[in-house]
Design a protein around this motif. Sequence first.
Motif, PDB file in Angstrom:
ATOM      1  N   UNK A  84       0.825  -1.195   0.000  1.00  0.00           N
ATOM      2  CA  UNK A  84       0.000   0.000   0.000  1.00  0.00           C
ATOM      3  C   UNK A  84       0.869   1.258   0.000  1.00  0.00           C
ATOM      4  N   UNK A  85       0.382   2.283  -0.669  1.00  0.00           N
ATOM      5  CA  UNK A  85       1.060   3.577  -0.695  1.00  0.00           C
ATOM      6  C   UNK A  85       0.014   4.654  -0.957  1.00  0.00           C
ATOM      7  N   UNK A  86       0.380   5.899  -0.725  1.00  0.00           N
ATOM      8  CA  UNK A  86      -0.488   7.033  -1.046  1.00  0.00           C
ATOM      9  C   UNK A  86       0.097   7.730  -2.266  1.00  0.00           C
ATOM     10  N   UNK A 112      -5.915  14.314  -6.826  1.00  0.00           N
ATOM     11  CA  UNK A 112      -6.511  13.992  -5.529  1.00  0.00           C
ATOM     12  C   UNK A 112      -5.747  12.833  -4.897  1.00  0.00           C
ATOM     13  N   UNK A 113      -5.383  12.905  -3.623  1.00  0.00           N
ATOM     14  CA  UNK A 113      -4.676  11.787  -2.980  1.00  0.00           C
ATOM     15  C   UNK A 113      -5.538  10.521  -2.971  1.00  0.00           C
ATOM     16  N   UNK A 114      -4.942   9.416  -3.388  1.00  0.00           N
ATOM     17  CA  UNK A 114      -5.625   8.124  -3.401  1.00  0.00           C
ATOM     18  C   UNK A 114      -4.770   7.079  -2.692  1.00  0.00           C
ATOM     19  N   UNK A 115      -5.422   6.047  -2.205  1.00  0.00           N
ATOM     20  CA  UNK A 115      -4.706   4.885  -1.697  1.00  0.00           C
ATOM     21  C   UNK A 115      -4.401   3.971  -2.878  1.00  0.00           C
ATOM     22  N   UNK A 116      -3.133   3.654  -3.070  1.00  0.00           N
ATOM     23  CA  UNK A 116      -2.730   2.755  -4.150  1.00  0.00           C
ATOM     24  C   UNK A 116      -2.387   1.389  -3.553  1.00  0.00           C
ATOM     25  N   UNK A 152      -3.300  -3.732  -9.724  1.00  0.00           N
ATOM     26  CA  UNK A 152      -3.009  -2.373  -9.268  1.00  0.00           C
ATOM     27  C   UNK A 152      -4.338  -1.678  -9.043  1.00  0.00           C
ATOM     28  N   UNK A 153      -4.571  -1.254  -7.805  1.00  0.00           N
ATOM     29  CA  UNK A 153      -5.850  -0.634  -7.476  1.00  0.00           C
ATOM     30  C   UNK A 153      -5.697   0.761  -6.914  1.00  0.00           C
ATOM     31  N   UNK A 154      -6.666   1.615  -7.198  1.00  0.00           N
ATOM     32  CA  UNK A 154      -6.715   2.981  -6.665  1.00  0.00           C
ATOM     33  C   UNK A 154      -8.036   3.156  -5.921  1.00  0.00           C
ATOM     34  N   UNK A 155      -7.955   3.551  -4.643  1.00  0.00           N
ATOM     35  CA  UNK A 155      -9.131   3.704  -3.785  1.00  0.00           C
ATOM     36  C   UNK A 155      -9.335   5.177  -3.446  1.00  0.00           C
ATOM     37  N   UNK A 156     -10.546   5.670  -3.642  1.00  0.00           N
ATOM     38  CA  UNK A 156     -10.876   7.026  -3.240  1.00  0.00           C
ATOM     39  C   UNK A 156     -11.281   6.998  -1.766  1.00  0.00           C
ATOM     40  N   UNK A 157     -10.306   7.116  -0.871  1.00  0.00           N
ATOM     41  CA  UNK A 157     -10.581   7.006   0.557  1.00  0.00           C
ATOM     42  C   UNK A 157     -11.312   8.234   1.114  1.00  0.00           C
TER      43      UNK A 157
END
Length: 237
Positions: A181-183, A200-204, A221-226
């Motif tokens: 995980x990374x931002x 926009x900052x996302x959780x990768x 590879x996933x991008x989450x809009x936290x």
Amino acid sequence: MNISRKKGPLYLQIRNVIKDRILHGVYPIGENIPSEIQLEEEFDVSKITVRNAIKELVQEGYLEKKSGKGTKVIRNTSASKLSKGKRFTEVLVEKGHRIKKKVLKSEIVQNEIGSEPHRLFGKECVRVERLYYLDNTPYIHFTHFLSIELADFDEADLNDQSLYELLAEHELVLDKFRDEFAVCQSPTHIAALLEIVVDTPLLKRLRYSMDEDGEVTEFSEGYYNTNLQLYVVNYDA
């Protein structure tokens, strides 16, 4: 609905679709699933096929069938012999959310030399893009890279069932997983799909799934809009 005799027993395919809908909140806990007649029409199968699918889910503890009262969802989490942890989507469904998946694209691609897919799979692999919706709002973007041996699946399969069920149909047993995980700031094309502002900052999230021999079968590879919903992991002690 993409149900075919070429993929194995029809009742097991329907069981998997209904189970996936339960786990993603399409059929909420405490409510009835569609009637047998409605399911027969949707899947274009016989009454006995639908009944066998429901029987499997009753035996697994997801459904309860009562004469004259329909078939009710009584559990919406998967059981695991290996871990008491719950999948993230299950945590959201337990909180009353509904998760919907949509395949954006699936194709065979040539991997760029030096890239992670090239290191894992060689010169080509299967690339699948999926978008997850949280209560009808775009929430997660996933790009899955799979072994070229999996190129014969139908795109609609990943709308109707989980990626891991698809791998199981190809007799691939997943034994180990690794998550990183990374931002990061949202890339332009991801921001457009998630309907957010660029950067926009996302959780990768990077996910590696390995078979019993330690070979990577899936890299995602996933991008989450936290900002919409925090990433949550719950464990039972």
